[in-house]
Design a protein around this motif. Structure first.
Motif, PDB file in Angstrom:
ATOM      1  N   ILE A 266      42.626  43.171  37.839  1.00 60.66           N
ATOM      2  CA  ILE A 266      43.970  42.777  38.328  1.00 60.66           C
ATOM      3  C   ILE A 266      44.752  42.703  37.604  1.00 60.66           C
ATOM      4  O   ILE A 266      46.057  43.245  36.646  1.00 60.66           O
ATOM      5  N   GLU A 267      44.775  41.741  36.488  1.00 58.17           N
ATOM      6  CA  GLU A 267      45.736  41.152  35.484  1.00 58.17           C
ATOM      7  C   GLU A 267      45.879  42.099  34.578  1.00 58.17           C
ATOM      8  O   GLU A 267      46.694  42.537  33.871  1.00 58.17           O
ATOM      9  N   LYS A 268      43.905  42.673  33.747  1.00 57.04           N
ATOM     10  CA  LYS A 268      44.151  43.471  32.723  1.00 57.04           C
ATOM     11  C   LYS A 268      45.382  45.343  33.600  1.00 57.04           C
ATOM     12  O   LYS A 268      45.907  45.459  32.437  1.00 57.04           O
ATOM     13  N   LYS A 269      44.988  45.814  34.832  1.00 57.17           N
ATOM     14  CA  LYS A 269      45.961  46.634  35.639  1.00 57.17           C
ATOM     15  C   LYS A 269      47.226  46.287  34.919  1.00 57.17           C
ATOM     16  O   LYS A 269      47.917  47.187  34.534  1.00 57.17           O
ATOM     17  N   ALA A 270      48.493  45.032  34.935  1.00 62.06           N
ATOM     18  CA  ALA A 270      49.372  44.483  35.541  1.00 62.06           C
ATOM     19  C   ALA A 270      49.508  44.695  33.900  1.00 62.06           C
ATOM     20  O   ALA A 270      50.792  45.049  33.225  1.00 62.06           O
ATOM     21  N   LEU A 271      48.577  44.306  33.150  1.00 59.83           N
ATOM     22  CA  LEU A 271      49.388  43.910  31.491  1.00 59.83           C
ATOM     23  C   LEU A 271      49.432  46.031  30.824  1.00 59.83           C
ATOM     24  O   LEU A 271      49.595  46.145  30.504  1.00 59.83           O
TER      25      LEU A 271
END
Length: 799
Positions: free
Chosen positions: A711-716
């Motif tokens: 989730i955080e990777k996609k957001a980044l």
């Protein structure tokens, strides 16, 4: 007078002038049409004139002169009365612009005529002349009167009332009438009856294209040809109408439209009746928008219910083509083309751009030659200037000649438009539909859209427009077989010569999609095949594969297909390959008229350019590294907690094992303290349970961490690869549930998006332009511009 064209030594005989003229494209059209007026309409040469001068010449148009004029009689001509018909001839295959019609209508008005005709032999348009003032509108009619009718005021008046709208509606009604003849006489289903209509239309078009005098395929002609055929045929020969179909199949064999064993499945009397009904219309000369729109009306009503899935409403087609804005030189595809709506609109859209460009070049030429100085010239000098202008115009007109292999229209028709449909009825329909709209039909095939054919393979296309089938699935058991292989060696060789280049055997590699995967599931050809077997999902990937880097897609999909949590991997896959440039939600009403029940959305993607691929991959690598560093302590802590319990268990278990393995210390002969041994057994059992729980908790923790990381990777990634996704919702899209015309909110939306994409340079890698340069009198260069907007080596275009 000999009623045949006389051509020799690059000259053509003009019987109305009784002299030989230089053979030019427009002169060939004029003399051919004069013979048509004599043969088909019964006019006498002595009631016609060539190059009739008319008054009110205007600077910028050259001298006002009608190509052909026709009077009611020889006496009217000799008494210099008003002509009844004025004809303007253009170079063959030129699609004539509205401004050209008005110029000719001016001539006809000044000459006092009732009818004005403009023709290039392939296409003939006829207008009634509005008397009393210079024309400000165009009223197209069905035909001119013949020699017997022209003196009958009532019959002439009746013809003047048969407007183009009347013609279109009548043609559409005739197609339905023919459809009903088959259903009533031969008891075929609506779909099967439609197939037979298509076969007869193909026969009719083939006949009328090949006939040099544009003679219609009439019942009288059919019976005459049938009699000649029977006279020389054996008793075992197939019936004449079946032989006509065999000849037609041969004409279109390269497109796999008809099974080799296919025959006409109606009675001969039904065939003759349909030929009789359609004989009013010459499909090689009838205006494209008359027969094209009429055929679309016929399709629209025929393709309700079961066949509705193959028919995308025109309002949707128009919107999607305008959004993607295909350019000249771009290669366009629809891998599940249905009735051909997207391909037709794209062809017409680009053709209009070419025609506009040619028109602008003509205006430039006129501005160069028709100046104030022109008005001061003598008549002979004006004729010289007119000759130069006509030569330059004729050369430009050749760009719209579909028989000229180097013309811009020919390249568009045969090099830039491709489509397939797995349904044989639909592939034939798309072919016929495109013929009806003006010859943009070179690349339509009967083939599974997920498999390669002809020029349809990966990294080939600039633009894809499609409406794939919804809701169905490709079964895992469906295998690629030998039957899927392309086996026509002659055509394979032809395609290799066309598409393979040194260092890039594109077509040879395209064939491997099938030849290297015989016996494997069709799903295995696609990465998304492991995520979903839905056809719409597979076609999303197919379209992305077909596109060149930077290419763009407009696709109709079920609403929410990229927001469905079950299909999140599909959205991730798409966003790793392309930018989503527009999402448009449309009302379900639009497709209900075509038999669909799923609420659709229109999605537009732009495949990553090579630079964007590198950028996206670098961002993914960087984001992955950043997120891994961030979550490493949590992963290590979870691992340490689990390892501590695992180690304690392993040590206790090892101690117990060692004790049990000591000689003489087995059960029943224990010399250790029994309590100590029981405590050890309990401890090992307890630690074993704790180790199981710890392992389970560790896996759960790692899974949770992995989800948070993703989730955080996609957001980044989105933060670093950030772009705007316009989302629009329209309540009215031009068509109601019954198919009636209503307000269309897509039209202003298309204009709004065009302004948005131009401001944001969304299509900035698209530069396709052809420019012309006049160096001196009668010399013209055609200068194609490259993608960097730099002029390539000029090609001598006219000298």
């Amino acid at each position: 007078m000999e009623n045949t064209l006389q051509i020799k030594d690059n000259k053509i005989y003009a019987p109305l002038l009784e002299k030989w003229l230089v053979l030019k494209p427009e002169e060939l059209v004029r003399q051919t049409y004069i013979l048509r007026l004599i043969d088909n309409y019964g006019f006498s040469p002595d009631q016609m004139a060539q190059e009739l001068k008319v008054s009110n010449s205007q600077r910028g148009q050259g001298r006002a002169m009608a190509d052909i004029a026709i009077w009611k009689s020889k006496e009217d001509k000799n008494k210099r009365k008003h002509a009844s018909i004025v004809v303007e001839c253009k170079a063959e295959h030129l699609t004539i612009r509205e401004e050209d019609y008005f110029q000719g209508l001016n001539y006809a008005t000044w000459a006092g005529a009732d009818f004005f005709v403009t023709t290039n032999l392939k296409e003939t348009k006829i207008f009634k002349v509005v008397k009393g003032h210079i024309p400000d509108r165009l009223d197209e009619v069905i035909d001119i009167p013949n020699a017997n009718m022209i003196t009958n005021a009532k019959k002439v008046d009746a013809l003047l009332k048969q407007t183009k709208a009347f013609t279109r509606d009548e043609f559409s009604k005739l197609l339905f009438k023919c459809h009903n003849i088959i259903r009533n006489n031969d008891k075929l289903s609506p779909e099967a009856a439609f197939d037979e209509i298509s076969k007869i239309l193909f026969i009719k078009i083939r006949y009328e294209r090949e006939n040099s005098k544009a003679q219609v395929f009439s019942q009288e002609q059919f019976l005459k040809d049938k009699e000649a055929y029977n006279r020389y045929s054996s008793s075992s020969s197939r019936p004449f109408y079946q032989q006509l179909f065999e000849n037609t199949k041969e004409e279109f064999k390269d497109d796999d439209l008809f099974d080799p064993n296919e025959s006409i499945r109606i009675r001969e009397n039904s065939f003759e009746a349909i030929v009789k009904e359609l004989e009013t219309y010459n499909l090689s000369t009838t205006s494209d928008d008359v027969k094209g729109i009429a055929f679309e009306q016929f399709l629209g009503r025929t393709f309700r219910g079961e066949l509705g899935q193959f028919f995308t409403p025109r309002t949707i087609v128009d919107f999607m083509v305008e959004v993607l804005d295909p350019q000249e030189g771009e290669i366009i595809c629809d891998p599940c083309c249905g009735s051909g709506g997207f391909l037709i609109k794209a062809f017409e859209y680009v053709r209009a751009k070419i025609e506009e460009d040619i028109h602008e070049e003509k205006e430039k030429i006129k501005s160069i030659y028709y100046t104030e100085e022109y008005e001061k010239l003598t008549e002979s000098k004006k004729e010289e200037v007119d000759e130069i202008v006509n030569e330059l115009f004729n050369k430009l007109n050749q760009e719209l000649d579909i028989t000229n292999p180097k013309s811009r229209l020919r390249v568009l028709s045969y090099e830039c438009i491709f489509g397939t449909d797995a349904n044989p009825r639909m592939s034939r329909t798309a072919k016929m539909n495109m013929i009806m709209h003006g010859d943009g039909h070179g690349g339509v095939h009967h083939n599974d859209g997920l498999l390669n054919v002809n020029g349809i393979f990966d990294n080939r296309f600039d633009v894809i427009l499609t409406n794939p089938p919804f809701g169905s699935r490709v079964e895992k058991s469906l295998k690629i077989t030998e039957a899927d292989k392309y086996k026509d060696l002659d055509r394979i060789l032809k395609y290799k010569e066309r598409y393979d280049v040194p260092g890039n055997p594109a077509y040879t590699n395209a064939l491997k999609q099938i030849s290297d995967n015989i016996g494997k599931p069709l799903l295995s050809l696609y990465k998304t095949g492991t995520m979903s077997s839905l056809t719409e999902v597979l076609f999303i990937e197919r379209c992305l594969n077909l596109l060149k880097p930077g290419g763009r897609i407009g696709i109709v999909l079920p609403e929410g297909v990229l927001n469905n949590s079950n299909l999140q991997k599909i959205r991730d896959f798409v966003e790793s390959k392309a930018k989503i440039v527009l999402i448009t939600s449309i009302p379900q009403d639009v497709f209900i008229a075509s038999g669909a029940t799923v609420k659709p959305s229109l999605l537009f993607f732009k495949k990553f350019t090579e630079e964007e691929v590198k950028q996206y991959k670098a961002i993914v690598v960087s984001a992955t590294k950043t997120i891994n560093v961030k979550f490493k302590p949590q992963e290590e802590e979870a691992l340490t907690n689990y390892k501590n319990i695992e180690t304690a268990y392993n040590e206790a278990a090892k101690t117990l094992k060692d004790i049990n393995n000591l000689k003489g210390q087995k059960k029943g002969n224990i010399k250790l303290n029994p309590k100590e041994y029981d405590d050890l057994l309990y401890k090992v059992g307890d630690l074993k349970e704790k180790e199981k729980e710890a392992k389970k908790e560790y896996k759960s923790t790692i899974k949770t961490i992995a989800q948070e990381k993703e989730i955080e990777k996609k957001a980044l990634i989105k933060e670093k690869f950030n772009y705007e996704i316009p989302i629009a919702e329209v309540e009215k899209a031009g068509i109601s549930t019954t198919g009636a015309k209503i307000d269309n909110e897509l039209e202003p939306l298309a204009k709004e998006f065009t302004e948005y994409r131009e401001q944001n340079h969304l299509w900035e890698n698209i530069i396709n332009k052809v420019e012309y340069q006049i160096v001196d009198d009668k010399k013209m260069y055609r200068i194609p511009l490259s993608g960097e907007n730099k002029a390539q080596e000029p090609e001598i275009f006219y000298n």
